[in-house]
Design a protein around this motif. Structure first.
Motif, PDB file in Angstrom:
ATOM      1  N   PHE A  13      55.858  39.266  59.211  1.00 12.86           N
ATOM      2  CA  PHE A  13      56.040  40.625  59.770  1.00 12.86           C
ATOM      3  C   PHE A  13      56.827  40.282  61.000  1.00 12.86           C
ATOM      4  O   PHE A  13      56.019  39.672  62.002  1.00 12.86           O
ATOM      5  CB  PHE A  13      55.223  41.521  59.885  1.00 12.86           C
ATOM      6  N   LEU A  20      54.134  37.651  62.784  1.00 15.70           N
ATOM      7  CA  LEU A  20      52.579  37.839  62.183  1.00 15.70           C
ATOM      8  C   LEU A  20      53.015  37.234  60.727  1.00 15.70           C
ATOM      9  O   LEU A  20      53.542  37.888  59.932  1.00 15.70           O
ATOM     10  CB  LEU A  20      52.287  39.157  62.252  1.00 15.70           C
ATOM     11  N   ALA A  22      51.499  37.231  57.527  1.00 25.79           N
ATOM     12  CA  ALA A  22      50.254  37.946  56.762  1.00 25.79           C
ATOM     13  C   ALA A  22      49.812  37.419  55.700  1.00 25.79           C
ATOM     14  O   ALA A  22      48.893  37.444  55.113  1.00 25.79           O
ATOM     15  CB  ALA A  22      50.788  39.334  56.331  1.00 25.79           C
ATOM     16  N   MET A  41      38.140  39.934  54.080  1.00 29.24           N
ATOM     17  CA  MET A  41      37.835  40.893  55.246  1.00 29.24           C
ATOM     18  C   MET A  41      38.947  41.750  55.395  1.00 29.24           C
ATOM     19  O   MET A  41      40.499  41.591  55.133  1.00 29.24           O
ATOM     20  CB  MET A  41      37.528  40.268  56.465  1.00 29.24           C
ATOM     21  N   SER A  42      38.855  42.873  56.279  1.00 24.23           N
ATOM     22  CA  SER A  42      40.093  43.852  56.748  1.00 24.23           C
ATOM     23  C   SER A  42      41.090  42.965  57.508  1.00 24.23           C
ATOM     24  O   SER A  42      40.474  42.222  58.404  1.00 24.23           O
ATOM     25  CB  SER A  42      39.260  44.878  57.465  1.00 24.23           C
ATOM     26  N   GLY A  43      42.286  43.183  57.342  1.00 26.79           N
ATOM     27  CA  GLY A  43      43.319  42.529  57.875  1.00 26.79           C
ATOM     28  C   GLY A  43      43.603  41.123  57.392  1.00 26.79           C
ATOM     29  O   GLY A  43      44.497  40.256  57.773  1.00 26.79           O
ATOM     30  N   ALA A  44      42.887  40.837  56.302  1.00 25.00           N
ATOM     31  CA  ALA A  44      43.133  39.440  55.448  1.00 25.00           C
ATOM     32  C   ALA A  44      44.549  39.237  54.980  1.00 25.00           C
ATOM     33  O   ALA A  44      45.124  37.974  54.804  1.00 25.00           O
ATOM     34  CB  ALA A  44      41.914  39.138  54.646  1.00 25.00           C
ATOM     35  N   GLY A  45      45.156  40.521  54.483  1.00 27.73           N
ATOM     36  CA  GLY A  45      46.429  40.431  53.712  1.00 27.73           C
ATOM     37  C   GLY A  45      46.427  40.778  52.511  1.00 27.73           C
ATOM     38  O   GLY A  45      47.181  40.625  51.742  1.00 27.73           O
ATOM     39  N   LYS A  46      45.270  41.406  52.083  1.00 24.89           N
ATOM     40  CA  LYS A  46      44.941  41.885  50.444  1.00 24.89           C
ATOM     41  C   LYS A  46      46.062  43.008  50.289  1.00 24.89           C
ATOM     42  O   LYS A  46      46.545  42.761  49.389  1.00 24.89           O
ATOM     43  CB  LYS A  46      43.621  42.510  50.375  1.00 24.89           C
ATOM     44  N   SER A  47      46.225  43.982  51.202  1.00 20.59           N
ATOM     45  CA  SER A  47      47.325  44.924  50.890  1.00 20.59           C
ATOM     46  C   SER A  47      48.669  44.447  50.629  1.00 20.59           C
ATOM     47  O   SER A  47      49.449  44.774  49.811  1.00 20.59           O
ATOM     48  CB  SER A  47      46.930  45.953  51.773  1.00 20.59           C
ATOM     49  N   THR A  48      48.966  43.511  51.645  1.00 17.03           N
ATOM     50  CA  THR A  48      50.212  42.929  51.642  1.00 17.03           C
ATOM     51  C   THR A  48      50.490  42.027  50.396  1.00 17.03           C
ATOM     52  O   THR A  48      51.642  42.060  49.641  1.00 17.03           O
ATOM     53  CB  THR A  48      50.318  42.003  52.801  1.00 17.03           C
TER      54      THR A  48
HETATM   55  N1  LIG Z   1      54.358  46.738  57.980  1.00 17.06           N
HETATM   56  C1  LIG Z   1      53.628  45.770  58.605  1.00 17.06           C
HETATM   57  N2  LIG Z   1      54.532  45.155  59.984  1.00 17.06           N
HETATM   58  C2  LIG Z   1      53.595  44.481  60.626  1.00 17.06           C
HETATM   59  N3  LIG Z   1      52.468  43.988  60.472  1.00 17.06           N
HETATM   60  C3  LIG Z   1      51.779  44.235  59.172  1.00 17.06           C
HETATM   61  C4  LIG Z   1      52.379  45.276  58.299  1.00 17.06           C
HETATM   62  N4  LIG Z   1      51.687  45.394  57.228  1.00 17.06           N
HETATM   63  C5  LIG Z   1      50.731  44.753  57.472  1.00 17.06           C
HETATM   64  N5  LIG Z   1      50.662  44.172  58.590  1.00 17.06           N
HETATM   65  C6  LIG Z   1      49.964  42.981  59.164  1.00 17.06           C
HETATM   66  O1  LIG Z   1      49.461  42.056  58.413  1.00 17.06           O
HETATM   67  C7  LIG Z   1      48.042  41.744  58.326  1.00 17.06           C
HETATM   68  C8  LIG Z   1      47.426  41.822  56.962  1.00 17.06           C
HETATM   69  O2  LIG Z   1      47.468  43.265  56.671  1.00 17.06           O
HETATM   70  P1  LIG Z   1      46.918  43.974  55.262  1.00 17.06           P
HETATM   71  O3  LIG Z   1      47.773  43.292  54.233  1.00 17.06           O
HETATM   72  O4  LIG Z   1      47.094  45.354  55.335  1.00 17.06           O
HETATM   73  O5  LIG Z   1      45.358  43.628  55.168  1.00 17.06           O
HETATM   74  P2  LIG Z   1      43.948  43.820  54.383  1.00 17.06           P
HETATM   75  O6  LIG Z   1      44.695  44.836  53.153  1.00 17.06           O
HETATM   76  O7  LIG Z   1      43.600  42.801  54.077  1.00 17.06           O
HETATM   77  O8  LIG Z   1      43.290  44.549  55.288  1.00 17.06           O
HETATM   78  C9  LIG Z   1      47.366  42.792  59.327  1.00 17.06           C
HETATM   79  O9  LIG Z   1      47.183  41.826  60.404  1.00 17.06           O
HETATM   80  C10 LIG Z   1      48.594  43.610  59.727  1.00 17.06           C
HETATM   81  O10 LIG Z   1      48.558  44.333  60.959  1.00 17.06           O
END
Ligand SMILES: Nc1ncnc2c1ncn2[C@@H]1O[C@H](COP(=O)(O)OP(=O)(O)O)[C@@H](O)[C@H]1O
Ligand SMILES: [Mg+2]
Lengths: 337, 222
Positions: A13, A20, A22, A41-48
């Motif tokens: 990102f 960053l 991710a 853990m939260s912020g690990a990148g799972k959603s991404t």
């Molecule tokens: N659209 C975005 N723009 C910038 N940073 C992002 C975006 N989406 C996610 N991030 C960053 O990528 C990292 C992983 O996010 P995310 O995949 O949501 O983690 P998780 O789901 O594991 O909690 C985080 O540091 C988050 O801040």
């Protein structure tokens, strides 16, 4: 062929000042028909990561293959078509608040141009599957969290997907409701032979229904394997932390100091009392039970104990050997609190 | 207490006022709704961010909105004359009313659409919806209560502005109030027109809010 194949996936990102990363060179292969967990853990990148599977997030590098088809090779229209074959549910349910239950379930079918009548018939069928046929005229604001998620599941199944992505689908629910949603997912997996990807930060979600699990930490995939193996003998700190749910640090047995507690994992059909009692009798030394727990890991009952062993080095090692001979997995725990 | 002629005039005034208010609101939405959608879609967090479109359209809206209505009314006289053939009367007044309201509508629509839960839009994308479907079947549907209360407020504002245009021969109740109340000191007629304006305003406001409540399924209890 795997249902989902992720190759060298990197996602960056671009922020104003810095970039960053991710996801960092993630490789993953998810077999068709399995329930696959991705935990971190939260912020690990799972959603991404999960959003990359249906290309809601386009990778910076690497490929995502669905049934062998590289998503980056598709046109925008083909990609939308492919997405309609990949269902997705979310932590926040994401239902249309201004539409009632049945119209929510019909929604993806209407998008795909299916006739209203046909869509309704199918939606009723799906609502039966999720045990909500009574609520078809209700609006989401009048449903409980668990019911909302059931509607979302019915909606996700409406276009006959081959894959179902679940991003923290049970994280907003109380444990009991979460359990019933997980059982429903497992049921759907078995009935429809659907591949399910479960994203979560809770180990018990993974042990409850997943066959395999991948552990994500700081955008990297650090550990992957059958859930039982990872539960019994986690290799990385990330995995250990997720299993114990606390900040306990595990360490290899060889390096352990005397007096360090050990963690033992029982397999099916072994029970606690005789073993502990027998050990105490056999070695003539007290054993401190610091924690005892049973869990359902991928359908099999597993027991977990954290024991305080005597300080005497020889006795310790003899006891550990004795445990191992009985088929238990033994690891050490440091700083158990 | 009024003679037949005065009553006739007041009735015509009511008709003219409603005509100006409702037609100008409708036309303002014909222009402002697409503009508002475009503003929201092209916005930074929108479906299809585009800085040039968002920036120039937003700038245009802001410029028009920063000109006071009475000045706009006068500035637009040549344009109005070219469009409807004359610069006074109810039909002519609709032109400046629309020009004044369209950018306002665009902003109201933009704000309403931006309030739609991004999660729901994400879910629609995951289902394979294209941007047009997301706008028409998700955003406009989910934002409909905000859009309708925006429309109610816009109608109320245009009612007031249509009355204001009476000062320069705009027709309707405002025109009557100015002609009789201001120039001829017939306070009775002026009071009645003001009461009528208040009544119409209340009617519009209550009707609008009633529809909004009826259509909102989000937070209905029990
Ligand atoms: N659209 C975005 N723009 C910038 N940073 C992002 C975006 N989406 C996610 N991030 C960053 O990528 C990292 C992983 O996010 P995310 O995949 O949501 O983690 P998780 O789901 O594991 O909690 C985080 O540091 C988050 O801040
Ligand atoms: Mg997440």
């Amino acid at each position: 062929m795997s249902a989902i194949e992720i190759r060298h996936l990197t996602k960056r990102f671009e922020a104003e000042e810095h970039t960053l990363t991710a996801l960092d060179d993630v490789n993953l292969s998810i077999a068709s028909g399995t329930v696959y967990g991705i935990i971190g853990m939260s912020g690990a990148g799972k959603s991404t990561l999960v959003r990359s599977i249906n290309f809601l997030e386009k990778p910076s590098e690497g490929q995502v293959l669905i049934d062998g088809v590289d998503l980056s090779s598709l046109t925008a229209k083909q990609l939308r078509k492919e997405r309609s074959r990949i269902g997705m549910i979310f932590q926040g349910f994401n239902l249309l608040e201004q539409k009632n239950v049945i119209d929510n379930v019909c929604f993806p079918m209407r998008l795909a141009g299916i006739k209203k009548k046909e869509a309704y018939a199918k939606a009723r069928e799906l609502l039966k599957t999720v045990a909500l046929e009574e609520k078809e005229k209700e609006y989401p604001s009048r449903l409980s969290g668990g019911q909302k998620q059931r509607v979302a599941i019915a909606r996700a199944l409406a276009t006959d997907p081959k894959i179902l992505l679940c991003d923290e689908a049970t994280s907003a629910l109380d444990p009991q409701t979460a359990g019933s949603i997980l059982r429903l997912l497992k049921e759907i997996n078995e009935k429809l032979k659907l591949t399910i990807v479960i994203i979560t930060h809770q180990m018990n979600v993974v042990t409850e229904i997943c066959e395999r699990v991948a552990i994500v930490e700081n955008g990297k995939l650090v550990e992957e394997g059958p859930v039982e193996c990872i539960f019994e003998a986690p290799q990385t700190d990330a995995a250990r932390e997720l299993i114990s749910g606390t900040k306990e640090a595990y360490m290899p047995l060889e390096k352990a100091e005397n007096g360090t507690p050990v963690r033992i994992v029982f397999r099916e059909n072994s029970s606690f009392e005789p073993l502990i009692a027998n050990t105490i009798l056999k070695f003539g030394t007290p054993i401190n039970i610091l924690k005892a727990d049973t869990r359902n890991v991928n359908g099999k009952a597993k027991g977990e104990m954290i024991l305080g062993l005597p300080g005497d080095k020889e006795k310790r090692e003899a006891i550990i050997r004795y445990f191992r001979e009985r088929g238990l997995t033994v690891t050490e725990v440091r700083d158990y609190v | 207490m009024f003679d037949q002629k005065t009553i006739q005039m007041l009735l015509e005034g009511i008709g003219d006022t409603l005509y100006m208010t409702l037609i100008s609101t409708a036309v303002a939405y014909v222009l402002g709704l697409p503009a508002g959608i475009l503003l929201s879609v092209s916005g930074k967090e929108g479906l299809h961010p585009n800085r040039i479109i968002h920036g120039s359209l937003g700038f245009l809206c802001n410029i028009i909105r920063s000109v006071p209505f009475l000045i706009l009314l006068i500035l637009l006289i040549p344009f109005t004359r070219a469009l409807v053939g004359k610069s006074y009367g109810s039909t002519a007044t609709i032109v400046p009313l629309v020009i004044c309201a369209a950018p306002y509508v665009a902003r109201v629509v933009e704000a309403a659409l931006n309030e739609v839960d991004p999660g729901v839009i994400e879910a629609a994308k995951a289902m394979g919806a294209d941007n047009l479907q997301i706008v028409t079947k998700v955003m406009l549907v989910e934002a409909r209560t905000a859009l309708l209360s925006g429309a109610t407020i816009t109608t109320g504002i245009l009612l007031g502005y249509s009355a204001m245009s009476g000062t320069v021969g705009g027709g309707g109740l405002g025109d009557i109030a100015v002609r009789y109340g201001y120039y001829r000191w017939e306070t009775g007629i002026m009071v009645v027109t003001v009461l009528l304006l208040i009544l119409i305003f209340q009617l519009i406001q209550n009707l609008g809010m009633m529809i909004v409540r009826k259509l909102d399924h989000r937070k209905r209890q029990g």
